[in-house]
Motif scaffolding. Structure first.
Motif, PDB file in Angstrom:
ATOM      1  N   GLN A 118       0.851  -0.860  -0.171  1.00 51.39           N
ATOM      2  CA  GLN A 118       0.034  -0.443  -0.160  1.00 51.39           C
ATOM      3  C   GLN A 118       0.573   0.971  -0.449  1.00 51.39           C
ATOM      4  OE1 GLN A 118      -2.755   0.302   3.305  1.00 51.39           O
ATOM      5  NE2 GLN A 118      -4.400   2.027   2.143  1.00 51.39           N
ATOM      6  N   LYS A 119       1.026   2.155  -1.306  1.00 53.40           N
ATOM      7  CA  LYS A 119       1.846   3.788  -1.054  1.00 53.40           C
ATOM      8  C   LYS A 119       1.153   4.023  -0.229  1.00 53.40           C
ATOM      9  CE  LYS A 119       2.189   3.010  -6.039  1.00 53.40           C
ATOM     10  NZ  LYS A 119       1.235   3.100  -7.364  1.00 53.40           N
ATOM     11  N   LYS A 120       1.978   5.613   0.259  1.00 52.14           N
ATOM     12  CA  LYS A 120       2.049   5.702   1.591  1.00 52.14           C
ATOM     13  C   LYS A 120       0.472   7.189   0.986  1.00 52.14           C
ATOM     14  CE  LYS A 120       4.001   9.694   4.143  1.00 52.14           C
ATOM     15  NZ  LYS A 120       5.290  10.115   4.317  1.00 52.14           N
ATOM     16  N   GLY A 121      -0.487   7.293   0.806  1.00 54.53           N
ATOM     17  CA  GLY A 121      -1.616   8.553   1.345  1.00 54.53           C
ATOM     18  C   GLY A 121      -2.685   7.467   0.693  1.00 54.53           C
ATOM     19  N   GLU A 122      -2.460   6.183   0.385  1.00 58.16           N
ATOM     20  CA  GLU A 122      -3.702   5.564  -0.848  1.00 58.16           C
ATOM     21  C   GLU A 122      -4.258   4.964  -0.188  1.00 58.16           C
ATOM     22  OE1 GLU A 122      -3.370   2.163  -4.028  1.00 58.16           O
ATOM     23  OE2 GLU A 122      -1.919   1.814  -2.615  1.00 58.16           O
ATOM     24  N   ILE A 123      -5.347   5.823  -0.679  1.00 58.80           N
ATOM     25  CA  ILE A 123      -6.855   5.317   0.177  1.00 58.80           C
ATOM     26  C   ILE A 123      -6.858   4.115   0.176  1.00 58.80           C
ATOM     27  CG2 ILE A 123      -7.317   7.044   0.270  1.00 58.80           C
ATOM     28  CD1 ILE A 123      -9.388   6.326  -2.174  1.00 58.80           C
ATOM     29  N   LEU A 124      -7.728   3.388   1.195  1.00 58.46           N
ATOM     30  CA  LEU A 124      -8.347   1.784   1.605  1.00 58.46           C
ATOM     31  C   LEU A 124      -8.819   0.904   0.234  1.00 58.46           C
ATOM     32  CD1 LEU A 124      -7.670  -0.743   2.638  1.00 58.46           C
ATOM     33  CD2 LEU A 124     -10.334   0.124   4.349  1.00 58.46           C
ATOM     34  N   GLN A 125      -9.842   2.291  -0.187  1.00 61.06           N
ATOM     35  CA  GLN A 125     -10.786   1.753  -1.660  1.00 61.06           C
ATOM     36  C   GLN A 125      -9.449   1.251  -2.613  1.00 61.06           C
ATOM     37  OE1 GLN A 125     -13.894   3.801  -2.645  1.00 61.06           O
ATOM     38  NE2 GLN A 125     -14.183   2.622  -4.426  1.00 61.06           N
ATOM     39  N   ASP A 126      -8.747   1.963  -3.327  1.00 64.67           N
ATOM     40  CA  ASP A 126      -7.861   1.919  -4.428  1.00 64.67           C
ATOM     41  C   ASP A 126      -6.977   1.033  -4.081  1.00 64.67           C
ATOM     42  OD1 ASP A 126      -9.005   4.006  -5.173  1.00 64.67           O
ATOM     43  OD2 ASP A 126      -7.787   5.462  -5.068  1.00 64.67           O
ATOM     44  N   PHE A 127      -6.578   0.576  -2.805  1.00 63.69           N
ATOM     45  CA  PHE A 127      -5.660  -0.423  -2.584  1.00 63.69           C
ATOM     46  C   PHE A 127      -6.279  -1.405  -2.767  1.00 63.69           C
ATOM     47  CE2 PHE A 127      -3.978  -2.988   0.993  1.00 63.69           C
ATOM     48  CZ  PHE A 127      -2.349  -3.711   0.068  1.00 63.69           C
ATOM     49  N   LEU A 128      -7.341  -1.585  -1.882  1.00 67.28           N
ATOM     50  CA  LEU A 128      -8.509  -3.117  -2.207  1.00 67.28           C
ATOM     51  C   LEU A 128      -8.688  -3.371  -3.425  1.00 67.28           C
ATOM     52  CD1 LEU A 128     -10.004  -4.807  -0.101  1.00 67.28           C
ATOM     53  CD2 LEU A 128     -11.593  -3.608  -0.310  1.00 67.28           C
ATOM     54  N   SER A 129      -8.599  -2.591  -4.670  1.00 68.06           N
ATOM     55  CA  SER A 129      -8.966  -3.274  -6.057  1.00 68.06           C
ATOM     56  C   SER A 129      -7.763  -3.406  -6.166  1.00 68.06           C
ATOM     57  CB  SER A 129      -9.795  -1.532  -6.176  1.00 68.06           C
ATOM     58  OG  SER A 129     -11.042  -0.695  -5.746  1.00 68.06           O
ATOM     59  N   ARG A 130      -6.425  -2.671  -6.154  1.00 68.12           N
ATOM     60  CA  ARG A 130      -5.284  -2.999  -6.884  1.00 68.12           C
ATOM     61  C   ARG A 130      -5.198  -4.291  -6.745  1.00 68.12           C
ATOM     62  NH1 ARG A 130      -0.151  -1.721  -5.820  1.00 68.12           N
ATOM     63  NH2 ARG A 130      -0.722  -0.434  -4.374  1.00 68.12           N
ATOM     64  N   PHE A 131      -5.469  -4.670  -5.104  1.00 71.17           N
ATOM     65  CA  PHE A 131      -4.981  -6.022  -4.544  1.00 71.17           C
ATOM     66  C   PHE A 131      -5.393  -6.943  -4.833  1.00 71.17           C
ATOM     67  CE2 PHE A 131      -4.972  -9.619  -1.209  1.00 71.17           C
ATOM     68  CZ  PHE A 131      -3.659  -9.491  -1.241  1.00 71.17           C
ATOM     69  N   ASN A 132      -7.506  -6.352  -4.862  1.00 79.97           N
ATOM     70  CA  ASN A 132      -7.882  -7.678  -5.663  1.00 79.97           C
ATOM     71  C   ASN A 132      -7.755  -7.982  -7.405  1.00 79.97           C
ATOM     72  OD1 ASN A 132      -9.464  -8.282  -3.032  1.00 79.97           O
ATOM     73  ND2 ASN A 132     -10.823  -6.342  -3.720  1.00 79.97           N
ATOM     74  N   MET A 133      -7.746  -7.233  -7.650  1.00 78.02           N
ATOM     75  CA  MET A 133      -7.151  -7.616  -9.243  1.00 78.02           C
ATOM     76  C   MET A 133      -5.505  -8.569  -9.532  1.00 78.02           C
ATOM     77  SD  MET A 133      -9.386  -6.155 -11.407  1.00 78.02           S
ATOM     78  CE  MET A 133      -8.525  -6.131 -12.920  1.00 78.02           C
ATOM     79  N   GLU A 134      -5.277  -7.857  -7.987  1.00 77.45           N
ATOM     80  CA  GLU A 134      -3.723  -9.508  -9.154  1.00 77.45           C
ATOM     81  C   GLU A 134      -3.793 -10.722  -8.272  1.00 77.45           C
ATOM     82  OE1 GLU A 134      -0.707  -8.593 -10.125  1.00 77.45           O
ATOM     83  OE2 GLU A 134      -1.794  -6.378 -11.166  1.00 77.45           O
ATOM     84  N   ALA A 135      -5.300 -10.312  -7.267  1.00 75.01           N
ATOM     85  CA  ALA A 135      -5.043 -12.020  -6.800  1.00 75.01           C
ATOM     86  C   ALA A 135      -5.797 -13.027  -7.622  1.00 75.01           C
ATOM     87  CB  ALA A 135      -6.229 -12.496  -5.577  1.00 75.01           C
ATOM     88  N   LEU A 136      -6.762 -11.970  -8.621  1.00 73.63           N
ATOM     89  CA  LEU A 136      -8.181 -12.797  -9.576  1.00 73.63           C
ATOM     90  C   LEU A 136      -6.846 -13.142 -10.806  1.00 73.63           C
ATOM     91  CD1 LEU A 136     -10.850 -10.216  -9.879  1.00 73.63           C
ATOM     92  CD2 LEU A 136     -10.330 -13.027  -8.416  1.00 73.63           C
ATOM     93  N   LYS A 137      -5.677 -13.053 -10.855  1.00 80.39           N
ATOM     94  CA  LYS A 137      -4.831 -13.236 -11.550  1.00 80.39           C
ATOM     95  C   LYS A 137      -3.986 -15.034 -10.866  1.00 80.39           C
ATOM     96  CE  LYS A 137      -4.553  -8.848 -13.784  1.00 80.39           C
ATOM     97  NZ  LYS A 137      -2.846  -7.531 -13.512  1.00 80.39           N
ATOM     98  N   ALA A 146      -3.700 -15.317   0.756  1.00 78.68           N
ATOM     99  CA  ALA A 146      -4.107 -14.046   0.728  1.00 78.68           C
ATOM    100  C   ALA A 146      -4.172 -13.116   1.722  1.00 78.68           C
ATOM    101  CB  ALA A 146      -5.054 -14.522  -0.016  1.00 78.68           C
ATOM    102  N   ILE A 147      -5.453 -13.551   2.832  1.00 81.47           N
ATOM    103  CA  ILE A 147      -5.240 -12.773   3.979  1.00 81.47           C
ATOM    104  C   ILE A 147      -3.869 -12.486   4.587  1.00 81.47           C
ATOM    105  CG2 ILE A 147      -6.652 -12.679   6.293  1.00 81.47           C
ATOM    106  CD1 ILE A 147      -8.664 -14.734   5.055  1.00 81.47           C
ATOM    107  N   GLU A 148      -3.117 -12.789   5.104  1.00 81.79           N
ATOM    108  CA  GLU A 148      -1.618 -12.838   5.339  1.00 81.79           C
ATOM    109  C   GLU A 148      -0.994 -11.799   4.300  1.00 81.79           C
ATOM    110  OE1 GLU A 148      -0.797 -13.897   9.063  1.00 81.79           O
ATOM    111  OE2 GLU A 148      -3.273 -14.800   8.402  1.00 81.79           O
ATOM    112  N   THR A 149      -0.758 -12.179   3.228  1.00 83.86           N
ATOM    113  CA  THR A 149      -0.032 -11.360   2.528  1.00 83.86           C
ATOM    114  C   THR A 149      -0.925  -9.429   2.410  1.00 83.86           C
ATOM    115  OG1 THR A 149      -0.194 -13.255   0.937  1.00 83.86           O
ATOM    116  CG2 THR A 149       0.632 -11.288  -0.083  1.00 83.86           C
ATOM    117  N   PHE A 150      -2.017  -9.933   2.590  1.00 82.73           N
ATOM    118  CA  PHE A 150      -2.763  -8.507   2.875  1.00 82.73           C
ATOM    119  C   PHE A 150      -2.446  -8.080   4.083  1.00 82.73           C
ATOM    120  CE2 PHE A 150      -6.337  -5.478   3.179  1.00 82.73           C
ATOM    121  CZ  PHE A 150      -6.968  -4.522   2.582  1.00 82.73           C
ATOM    122  N   LYS A 151      -2.096  -8.368   5.342  1.00 78.09           N
ATOM    123  CA  LYS A 151      -2.116  -7.916   5.966  1.00 78.09           C
ATOM    124  C   LYS A 151      -0.208  -7.402   5.928  1.00 78.09           C
ATOM    125  CE  LYS A 151      -4.460 -10.530   8.994  1.00 78.09           C
ATOM    126  NZ  LYS A 151      -4.278 -12.005  10.088  1.00 78.09           N
TER     127      LYS A 151
END
Length: 267
Positions: A118-137, A146-151
């Protein structure tokens, strides 16, 4: 017999069972994304199957329509297949994937998720969407991993991160549902901060005017010091002293007259 003799003259890689199949009733030709031999063959087969979902039980018809979804070099490859070499849709898919296996994109593994942060200043909604897109691949991504990686990818110490550490969700769906609460909190805080900034900017000019008026009033109410006209002229006429008063007295003491004696009692 005439029909068989006529169709036997046509050059096609399909067997007669495929080539002679009749068009199903109420069939509408879908609008396919054309494959020209440069894309991912697996994705094209998925795209084709989705478009032909209503007719996927009709194996010969799935074969016969397939050439309409390819173009360019891919269509030329199909036409050059040996006659009667494709008896069913499974064989067609196997030959198609074997021909364009080099174009197939490699699926990412779990190691790719560990590179996300998660980038500095990146809001949770943007980071969550970016993480979910990568997880689908990622193929066969285990929910717990996936949950531990998200933490690990989150900015440590945030309210949502603390919540995940205290109560770890069982799957990503639960994590996403809980994240919506904290996303709304972030949006509320951002809205309040923006509103406060707007109010401050709007009141600033009024405060400046009030302060300016106050200074003018203070200046108007302050007593004015009147300088005598004679003193002003004297200050303008004489030059400033360039020596000490003691030296001036010593040089000019003979020019002064003695003071008059005091006539009143000393008491």
């Amino acid at each position: 017999m005439a029909r068989e003799h006529k169709n036997s003259l046509v050059k096609t890689p399909f067997t007669d069972d495929v080539y002679l199949v009749n068009r199903p009733k109420k069939f509408t030709m879908p609008a396919f994304t054309q494959f020209d031999g440069t894309g991912d063959p697996s994705r094209h087969l998925d795209h084709y199957a989705q478009k032909m979902a209503l007719d996927d039980h009709n194996d010969p018809w799935m074969c016969k329509v397939f050439p309409t979804s390819i173009t360019g070099a891919a269509l030329e490859w199909f036409r050059n297949r040996p006659q009667k070499s494709i008896p069913d849709y499974e064989t067609l898919c196997t030959m198609f994937l074997a021909q364009y296996c080099g174009n197939k994109k490699q699926k990412k593994n779990i190691a790719n998720l560990f590179t996300i942060r998660q980038k500095k200043g990146e809001i949770l909604q943007d980071f969550l969407s970016r993480f979910n897109m990568e997880a689908l691949k990622i193929a066969d991504c285990h929910p717990a991993t996936a949950i531990e990686t998200f933490k690990l990818a989150m900015i440590q110490g945030t309210k949502f991160h603390t919540s995940l550490v205290k109560y770890s969700p069982p799957d990503m769906q639960t994590l996403n549902t809980r994240a919506r609460i904290y996303i709304r909190l972030e949006e509320n805080v951002a809205h309040r901060a923006q509103h406060t900034t707007l109010v401050t900017v709007e009141n600033k000019p009024q405060e400046r005017v009030s302060n300016s008026k106050s200074r003018r009033n203070q200046h108007a109410s302050a007593p004015t010091i009147q300088v005598p006209e004679k003193r002003q002229r004297t200050e303008e006429r004489f030059m400033p002293l360039r020596t000490t008063l003691a030296r001036l007295f010593q040089e000019n003491k003979m020019k002064f007259a003695a003071p008059q004696p005091i006539r009143q009692p000393l008491e």
